[in-house]
Scaffold this motif. Structure first.
Motif, mmCIF file in Angstrom:
data_model
loop_
_atom_site.group_PDB
_atom_site.id
_atom_site.type_symbol
_atom_site.label_atom_id
_atom_site.label_comp_id
_atom_site.label_asym_id
_atom_site.label_seq_id
_atom_site.Cartn_x
_atom_site.Cartn_y
_atom_site.Cartn_z
ATOM 1 N N GLY A 129 8.204 4.301 -15.070
ATOM 2 C CA GLY A 129 7.768 5.573 -15.634
ATOM 3 C C GLY A 129 6.987 5.470 -16.924
ATOM 4 N N SER A 130 6.634 4.266 -17.350
ATOM 5 C CA SER A 130 5.871 4.089 -18.587
ATOM 6 C C SER A 130 4.392 4.335 -18.345
ATOM 7 C CB SER A 130 6.071 2.676 -19.145
ATOM 8 O OG SER A 130 7.395 2.512 -19.580
ATOM 9 N N THR A 131 3.662 4.581 -19.420
ATOM 10 C CA THR A 131 2.222 4.820 -19.351
ATOM 11 C C THR A 131 1.486 3.677 -20.031
ATOM 12 O OG1 THR A 131 2.578 7.209 -19.404
ATOM 13 C CG2 THR A 131 0.369 6.429 -19.983
ATOM 14 N N PHE A 132 0.473 3.159 -19.331
ATOM 15 C CA PHE A 132 -0.350 2.074 -19.857
ATOM 16 C C PHE A 132 -1.812 2.442 -19.707
ATOM 17 C CE2 PHE A 132 3.555 0.048 -18.490
ATOM 18 C CZ PHE A 132 3.849 -0.819 -19.534
ATOM 19 N N GLY A 133 -2.646 1.884 -20.555
ATOM 20 C CA GLY A 133 -4.093 2.001 -20.412
ATOM 21 C C GLY A 133 -4.627 0.714 -19.801
ATOM 22 N N PRO A 134 -5.937 0.542 -19.807
ATOM 23 C CA PRO A 134 -6.534 -0.653 -19.221
ATOM 24 C C PRO A 134 -6.145 -1.944 -19.938
ATOM 25 C CG PRO A 134 -8.215 0.691 -20.298
ATOM 26 C CD PRO A 134 -6.950 1.480 -20.293
ATOM 27 N N TRP A 152 -1.041 4.071 -14.942
ATOM 28 C CA TRP A 152 -2.123 3.247 -15.485
ATOM 29 C C TRP A 152 -3.383 3.596 -14.724
ATOM 30 C CZ3 TRP A 152 -3.034 0.088 -11.217
ATOM 31 C CH2 TRP A 152 -1.940 -0.183 -10.401
ATOM 32 N N PRO A 153 -4.557 3.326 -15.292
ATOM 33 C CA PRO A 153 -5.804 3.732 -14.630
ATOM 34 C C PRO A 153 -5.951 3.101 -13.250
ATOM 35 C CG PRO A 153 -6.228 3.047 -16.885
ATOM 36 C CD PRO A 153 -4.814 2.681 -16.580
ATOM 37 N N SER A 154 -6.025 3.925 -12.227
ATOM 38 C CA SER A 154 -6.076 3.420 -10.856
ATOM 39 C C SER A 154 -7.314 2.572 -10.593
ATOM 40 C CB SER A 154 -5.988 4.567 -9.852
ATOM 41 O OG SER A 154 -7.069 5.452 -10.029
ATOM 42 N N LYS A 155 -8.373 2.798 -11.338
ATOM 43 C CA LYS A 155 -9.585 2.009 -11.112
ATOM 44 C C LYS A 155 -9.379 0.529 -11.468
ATOM 45 C CE LYS A 155 -11.819 3.238 -15.495
ATOM 46 N NZ LYS A 155 -12.987 3.936 -16.053
ATOM 47 N N TYR A 156 -8.286 0.199 -12.147
ATOM 48 C CA TYR A 156 -7.978 -1.185 -12.496
ATOM 49 C C TYR A 156 -6.966 -1.814 -11.538
ATOM 50 C CZ TYR A 156 -10.458 -0.053 -16.753
ATOM 51 O OH TYR A 156 -11.420 0.339 -17.628
ATOM 52 N N ARG A 157 -6.626 -1.089 -10.495
ATOM 53 C CA ARG A 157 -5.583 -1.554 -9.573
ATOM 54 C C ARG A 157 -5.886 -2.934 -8.994
ATOM 55 N NH1 ARG A 157 -3.305 1.133 -4.041
ATOM 56 N NH2 ARG A 157 -1.775 -0.477 -3.666
ATOM 57 N N ILE A 158 -7.097 -3.147 -8.540
ATOM 58 C CA ILE A 158 -7.446 -4.434 -7.941
ATOM 59 C C ILE A 158 -7.228 -5.556 -8.955
ATOM 60 C CG2 ILE A 158 -9.342 -5.838 -7.001
ATOM 61 C CD1 ILE A 158 -10.456 -3.211 -5.802
ATOM 62 N N SER A 180 6.401 -2.879 -7.160
ATOM 63 C CA SER A 180 6.532 -1.757 -8.089
ATOM 64 C C SER A 180 5.185 -1.144 -8.461
ATOM 65 C CB SER A 180 7.301 -2.176 -9.347
ATOM 66 O OG SER A 180 6.534 -2.996 -10.197
ATOM 67 N N VAL A 181 4.096 -1.885 -8.233
ATOM 68 C CA VAL A 181 2.757 -1.342 -8.484
ATOM 69 C C VAL A 181 1.946 -1.267 -7.193
ATOM 70 C CG1 VAL A 181 2.577 -1.896 -10.928
ATOM 71 C CG2 VAL A 181 1.926 -3.601 -9.258
ATOM 72 N N PHE A 182 2.656 -1.293 -6.053
ATOM 73 C CA PHE A 182 2.056 -1.146 -4.735
ATOM 74 C C PHE A 182 1.011 -2.217 -4.428
ATOM 75 C CE2 PHE A 182 3.507 3.107 -5.978
ATOM 76 C CZ PHE A 182 4.430 3.308 -4.973
ATOM 77 N N CYS A 183 1.249 -3.430 -4.935
ATOM 78 C CA CYS A 183 0.414 -4.570 -4.559
ATOM 79 C C CYS A 183 1.124 -5.274 -3.417
ATOM 80 C CB CYS A 183 0.273 -5.549 -5.715
ATOM 81 S SG CYS A 183 -0.538 -4.863 -7.162
ATOM 82 N N ASN A 184 0.354 -5.959 -2.600
ATOM 83 C CA ASN A 184 0.957 -6.793 -1.578
ATOM 84 C C ASN A 184 0.205 -8.118 -1.543
ATOM 85 O OD1 ASN A 184 -1.392 -6.350 -0.028
ATOM 86 N ND2 ASN A 184 -0.516 -4.523 0.892
ATOM 87 N N ASP A 185 0.610 -9.014 -0.711
ATOM 88 C CA ASP A 185 -0.001 -10.327 -0.695
ATOM 89 C C ASP A 185 -1.338 -10.371 0.034
ATOM 90 O OD1 ASP A 185 2.048 -11.411 -2.165
ATOM 91 O OD2 ASP A 185 3.255 -11.821 -0.385
ATOM 92 N N ARG A 186 -1.712 -9.268 0.679
ATOM 93 C CA ARG A 186 -3.014 -9.195 1.340
ATOM 94 C C ARG A 186 -4.029 -8.646 0.350
ATOM 95 N NH1 ARG A 186 0.303 -6.526 5.409
ATOM 96 N NH2 ARG A 186 -0.433 -4.671 4.364
ATOM 97 N N PRO A 187 -5.299 -8.985 0.536
ATOM 98 C CA PRO A 187 -6.337 -8.412 -0.352
ATOM 99 C C PRO A 187 -6.331 -6.896 -0.290
ATOM 100 C CG PRO A 187 -7.240 -10.174 1.024
ATOM 101 C CD PRO A 187 -5.833 -9.900 1.521
ATOM 102 N N PHE A 188 -6.559 -6.268 -1.398
ATOM 103 C CA PHE A 188 -6.598 -4.810 -1.485
ATOM 104 C C PHE A 188 -7.896 -4.296 -0.881
ATOM 105 C CE2 PHE A 188 -7.632 -0.889 -3.755
ATOM 106 C CZ PHE A 188 -6.489 -0.152 -3.508
#
Length: 190
Positions: A129-134, A152-158, A180-188
């Motif tokens: 639930g914390s907030t982060f910037g780029p 956190w800014p979604s445009k930095y997700r990759i 927890s940040v919806f990353c997986n082991d496959r390329p985004f």
């Protein structure tokens, strides 16, 4: 009181702050907080709202402290040790946290937007639930951190998902960091 109220403008309190910085002691910080007058605290609060004029707690050991909901906006906390501290809801917007350590800290709901996070260590922290910037991209260690429902800014997700530091399982919550940040082991892909 706000933690920013420890920024004191009078000569008397400036000498106490210099002593505090030399001692690097949490006990000294507590002494300074307790001895601040309401007048100086109000002045300090006004000063802290100016960019770059926040509290200087650089290289202090604040580990294990209950600093929940404290105001560290625009603070200078380079190299500060927040290990195992309770920082739930703390405000770090615009703070200089270069090299700060948050190992095992409870930073749920804390706000790190526009904070400088170069080489900041968040290993084992609960940041749900914390907030982060780029600047999250500049963190030095995100191993085992729980970022569930963090903002956190979604445009930095990759880029965030490609960080090698983003790994492990949080020892407190049992949440896998990448999940927890919806990353997986496959390329985004979009």
């Amino acid at each position: 009181f706000d933690i920013a109220s420890t920024v004191i403008n009078s000569n008397k309190n400036n000498s106490r702050r210099a002593w505090l910085q030399q001692q690097g002691s949490t006990a000294a910080l507590s002494l300074l907080l307790a001895s601040s007058t309401p007048q100086s605290a109000n002045a300090a609060g006004k000063d802290a709202s100016k960019k770059g004029s926040g509290l200087n707690v650089s290289n202090q050991d604040l580990s294990g402290q209950d600093l929940s909901k404290k105001d560290f906006r625009s603070a200078i906390a380079q190299g500060t040790n927040f290990t195992d501290a309770n920082l739930q809801g703390a405000q770090f917007q615009g703070a200089d946290l270069v090299g700060a350590t948050f190992v095992g800290a409870d930073i749920r709901g804390a706000n790190f937007d526009k904070a400088v996070l170069d080489k900041t260590i968040f290993r084992d922290a609960n940041a749900a639930g914390s907030t982060f910037g780029p600047t999250l991209l500049d963190a030095g260690d995100l191993e085992n951190v729980d970022l569930t429902n963090s903002v956190w800014p979604s445009k930095y997700r990759i880029m965030i998902c490609e960080m090698p530091e983003l790994k492990g399982t949080n020892p407190t919550t049992g949440v896998y960091t990448r999940d927890s940040v919806f990353c997986n082991d496959r390329p985004f892909s979009n």
